[in-house]
Write a protein that holds these residues in place. Structure first.
Motif, PDB file in Angstrom:
ATOM      1  N   PRO A 136      18.140  27.465  29.116  1.00 49.76           N
ATOM      2  CA  PRO A 136      19.380  28.033  28.565  1.00 49.76           C
ATOM      3  C   PRO A 136      20.602  27.747  29.458  1.00 49.76           C
ATOM      4  CG  PRO A 136      17.603  29.608  28.352  1.00 49.76           C
ATOM      5  CD  PRO A 136      17.085  28.489  29.220  1.00 49.76           C
ATOM      6  N   LEU A 137      20.393  27.739  30.785  1.00 48.19           N
ATOM      7  CA  LEU A 137      21.500  27.412  31.688  1.00 48.19           C
ATOM      8  C   LEU A 137      21.911  25.952  31.521  1.00 48.19           C
ATOM      9  CD1 LEU A 137      20.340  29.239  34.959  1.00 48.19           C
ATOM     10  CD2 LEU A 137      22.070  29.990  33.307  1.00 48.19           C
ATOM     11  N   PHE A 138      20.929  25.073  31.354  1.00 50.50           N
ATOM     12  CA  PHE A 138      21.242  23.671  31.127  1.00 50.50           C
ATOM     13  C   PHE A 138      22.028  23.502  29.830  1.00 50.50           C
ATOM     14  CE2 PHE A 138      17.200  22.181  33.566  1.00 50.50           C
ATOM     15  CZ  PHE A 138      17.816  22.526  34.759  1.00 50.50           C
ATOM     16  N   ARG A 139      21.666  24.291  28.817  1.00 52.04           N
ATOM     17  CA  ARG A 139      22.368  24.181  27.533  1.00 52.04           C
ATOM     18  C   ARG A 139      23.837  24.557  27.684  1.00 52.04           C
ATOM     19  NH1 ARG A 139      20.071  23.447  22.870  1.00 52.04           N
ATOM     20  NH2 ARG A 139      18.041  24.034  23.728  1.00 52.04           N
ATOM     21  N   LEU A 140      24.128  25.540  28.545  1.00 53.78           N
ATOM     22  CA  LEU A 140      25.516  25.941  28.763  1.00 53.78           C
ATOM     23  C   LEU A 140      26.337  24.798  29.348  1.00 53.78           C
ATOM     24  CD1 LEU A 140      25.104  29.551  30.225  1.00 53.78           C
ATOM     25  CD2 LEU A 140      25.959  28.923  27.959  1.00 53.78           C
ATOM     26  N   GLY A 141      25.689  23.936  30.115  1.00 56.24           N
ATOM     27  CA  GLY A 141      26.405  22.849  30.765  1.00 56.24           C
ATOM     28  C   GLY A 141      26.698  21.658  29.884  1.00 56.24           C
ATOM     29  N   THR A 142      26.135  21.642  28.661  1.00 54.89           N
ATOM     30  CA  THR A 142      26.336  20.475  27.793  1.00 54.89           C
ATOM     31  C   THR A 142      27.789  20.344  27.360  1.00 54.89           C
ATOM     32  OG1 THR A 142      25.738  21.756  25.807  1.00 54.89           O
ATOM     33  CG2 THR A 142      23.967  20.564  26.940  1.00 54.89           C
ATOM     34  N   GLY A 143      28.488  21.480  27.192  1.00 53.70           N
ATOM     35  CA  GLY A 143      29.874  21.438  26.735  1.00 53.70           C
ATOM     36  C   GLY A 143      30.800  20.779  27.730  1.00 53.70           C
ATOM     37  N   ARG A 144      30.405  20.802  29.007  1.00 54.31           N
ATOM     38  CA  ARG A 144      31.225  20.180  30.052  1.00 54.31           C
ATOM     39  C   ARG A 144      30.585  18.895  30.574  1.00 54.31           C
ATOM     40  NH1 ARG A 144      35.408  23.750  32.857  1.00 54.31           N
ATOM     41  NH2 ARG A 144      35.692  25.406  31.336  1.00 54.31           N
ATOM     42  N   ARG A 145      29.636  18.374  29.816  1.00 52.97           N
ATOM     43  CA  ARG A 145      29.020  17.063  30.070  1.00 52.97           C
ATOM     44  C   ARG A 145      28.440  16.973  31.484  1.00 52.97           C
ATOM     45  NH1 ARG A 145      31.649  13.633  25.891  1.00 52.97           N
ATOM     46  NH2 ARG A 145      31.050  11.746  26.996  1.00 52.97           N
ATOM     47  N   MET A 146      27.720  18.053  31.871  1.00 50.67           N
ATOM     48  CA  MET A 146      27.152  18.102  33.215  1.00 50.67           C
ATOM     49  C   MET A 146      25.632  18.012  33.218  1.00 50.67           C
ATOM     50  SD  MET A 146      29.481  20.996  35.113  1.00 50.67           S
ATOM     51  CE  MET A 146      28.538  20.876  36.627  1.00 50.67           C
ATOM     52  N   VAL A 147      24.983  18.773  32.351  1.00 53.10           N
ATOM     53  CA  VAL A 147      23.521  18.808  32.276  1.00 53.10           C
ATOM     54  C   VAL A 147      23.126  18.951  30.815  1.00 53.10           C
ATOM     55  CG1 VAL A 147      23.110  19.754  34.582  1.00 53.10           C
ATOM     56  CG2 VAL A 147      23.553  21.298  32.668  1.00 53.10           C
ATOM     57  N   PHE A 148      21.826  18.881  30.553  1.00 52.96           N
ATOM     58  CA  PHE A 148      21.336  19.057  29.188  1.00 52.96           C
ATOM     59  C   PHE A 148      19.889  19.534  29.260  1.00 52.96           C
ATOM     60  CE2 PHE A 148      21.241  14.608  30.510  1.00 52.96           C
ATOM     61  CZ  PHE A 148      19.883  14.303  30.447  1.00 52.96           C
ATOM     62  N   PRO A 149      19.407  20.258  28.226  1.00 51.36           N
ATOM     63  CA  PRO A 149      18.064  20.834  28.275  1.00 51.36           C
ATOM     64  C   PRO A 149      16.961  19.914  27.761  1.00 51.36           C
ATOM     65  CG  PRO A 149      19.216  21.649  26.339  1.00 51.36           C
ATOM     66  CD  PRO A 149      20.200  20.769  27.089  1.00 51.36           C
ATOM     67  N   GLU A 150      17.302  18.879  27.001  1.00 49.34           N
ATOM     68  CA  GLU A 150      16.291  18.046  26.360  1.00 49.34           C
ATOM     69  C   GLU A 150      15.478  17.239  27.372  1.00 49.34           C
ATOM     70  OE1 GLU A 150      19.210  19.092  23.317  1.00 49.34           O
ATOM     71  OE2 GLU A 150      19.398  18.233  25.317  1.00 49.34           O
ATOM     72  N   ARG A 151      14.220  17.000  27.036  1.00 49.40           N
ATOM     73  CA  ARG A 151      13.342  16.156  27.821  1.00 49.40           C
ATOM     74  C   ARG A 151      12.590  15.239  26.851  1.00 49.40           C
ATOM     75  NH1 ARG A 151      16.418  18.117  30.766  1.00 49.40           N
ATOM     76  NH2 ARG A 151      16.072  19.325  32.655  1.00 49.40           N
ATOM     77  N   GLY A 152      12.072  14.136  27.337  1.00 44.49           N
ATOM     78  CA  GLY A 152      11.353  13.249  26.424  1.00 44.49           C
ATOM     79  C   GLY A 152      10.987  11.927  27.080  1.00 44.49           C
ATOM     80  N   ARG A 153      10.399  11.051  26.269  1.00 41.27           N
ATOM     81  CA  ARG A 153       9.975   9.727  26.722  1.00 41.27           C
ATOM     82  C   ARG A 153      10.721   8.649  25.948  1.00 41.27           C
ATOM     83  NH1 ARG A 153       4.941   9.709  29.449  1.00 41.27           N
ATOM     84  NH2 ARG A 153       3.906  11.757  29.492  1.00 41.27           N
ATOM     85  N   ASN A 154      10.887   7.503  26.592  1.00 42.57           N
ATOM     86  CA  ASN A 154      11.516   6.333  25.968  1.00 42.57           C
ATOM     87  C   ASN A 154      12.865   6.685  25.345  1.00 42.57           C
ATOM     88  OD1 ASN A 154       9.273   4.647  26.624  1.00 42.57           O
ATOM     89  ND2 ASN A 154       8.157   5.506  24.875  1.00 42.57           N
TER      90      ASN A 154
END
Length: 226
Positions: free
Chosen positions: A52-70
């Protein structure tokens, strides 16, 4: 004109692989930008309670919550002078998770006062980190974060070690495949790895003057506090 990385590395800049010298040699007077496309093999890290903290940072283009491959990846590097007259390099990273594209943006500046590069994160430059650059024996480059500060409003708040997001970035050129390799790990001394990714990309150079840099990658707010 020397790039900010030439200033930071001095004579060691010549030890970089020629392809890294080209990529890290951008200047505001050179009229060139580096546009890279590639695939991150895997993006991992970050305990679930932190998402949830990572999600807050998406608006300021700093962090994001998603993870994945390729994960498809685009890196745009532009050189310009900011409103304070400092030579800067934009690092605009875009990760394509299919339904959503996430951004991890920063602007690097050479600090004459500290004689090292500092890195302002996000669209509003709310966070700044000192960086240490080391040339590896194979011509690769390692970037290590050092002291970090929050910049809320008019305040400058130094972060104690236990609150830092310590980053180690390793980049090298692979002659056998004619592409760049990158590995990024950001961790906290208490909770461990916040996020980590590695992958490969190819870079092309395009003619872009500072006044032609896309507005979408230019910081909304600039900070001079170092």
């Amino acid at each position: 004109m020397k790039s900010i990385y030439q200033k930071a590395l001095g004579e060691n800049f010549k030890r970089l692989h020629p392809k890294l010298q080209e990529k890290f040699g951008l200047t505001s007077t050179g009229g060139r930008a580096a546009i890279s496309h590639g695939i991150m093999d895997e993006i991992t890290g970050g305990l679930l309670f932190l998402r949830p903290l990572f999600r807050l940072g998406t608006g300021r283009r700093m962090v994001f919550p998603e993870r994945g491959r390729n994960i498809s990846f685009v890196l745009e590097n532009y050189a310009y002078r900011d409103s304070y007259g400092r030579e800067c390099i934009i690092w605009a990273r875009t990760f394509d998770f299919g339904k959503k594209k996430r951004h991890f943006d920063a602007v690097m500046v050479y600090s004459e006062q500290k004689e090292r590069i500092i890195d302002y994160f996000g669209s509003h430059q709310d966070f700044v980190s000192d960086l240490e650059f080391t040339v590896l024996d194979d011509g690769g480059l390692r970037i290590t974060s050092k002291e970090q500060r929050l910049l809320p409003g008019d305040l400058t708040i130094p972060l104690p070690v236990f609150l830092r997001a310590e980053a180690i970035v390793t980049e090298r050129f692979l002659d056998e495949t004619n592409e760049f390799f990158i590995h990024v790990q950001v961790r906290n001394p208490i909770v461990g790895t916040l996020f980590e990714y590695q992958g490969t990309f190819r870079t092309e150079y395009v003619h872009v003057l500072p006044e032609e840099i896309p507005d979408r990658v230019v910081p909304v707010k600039e900070r001079k506090r170092e």
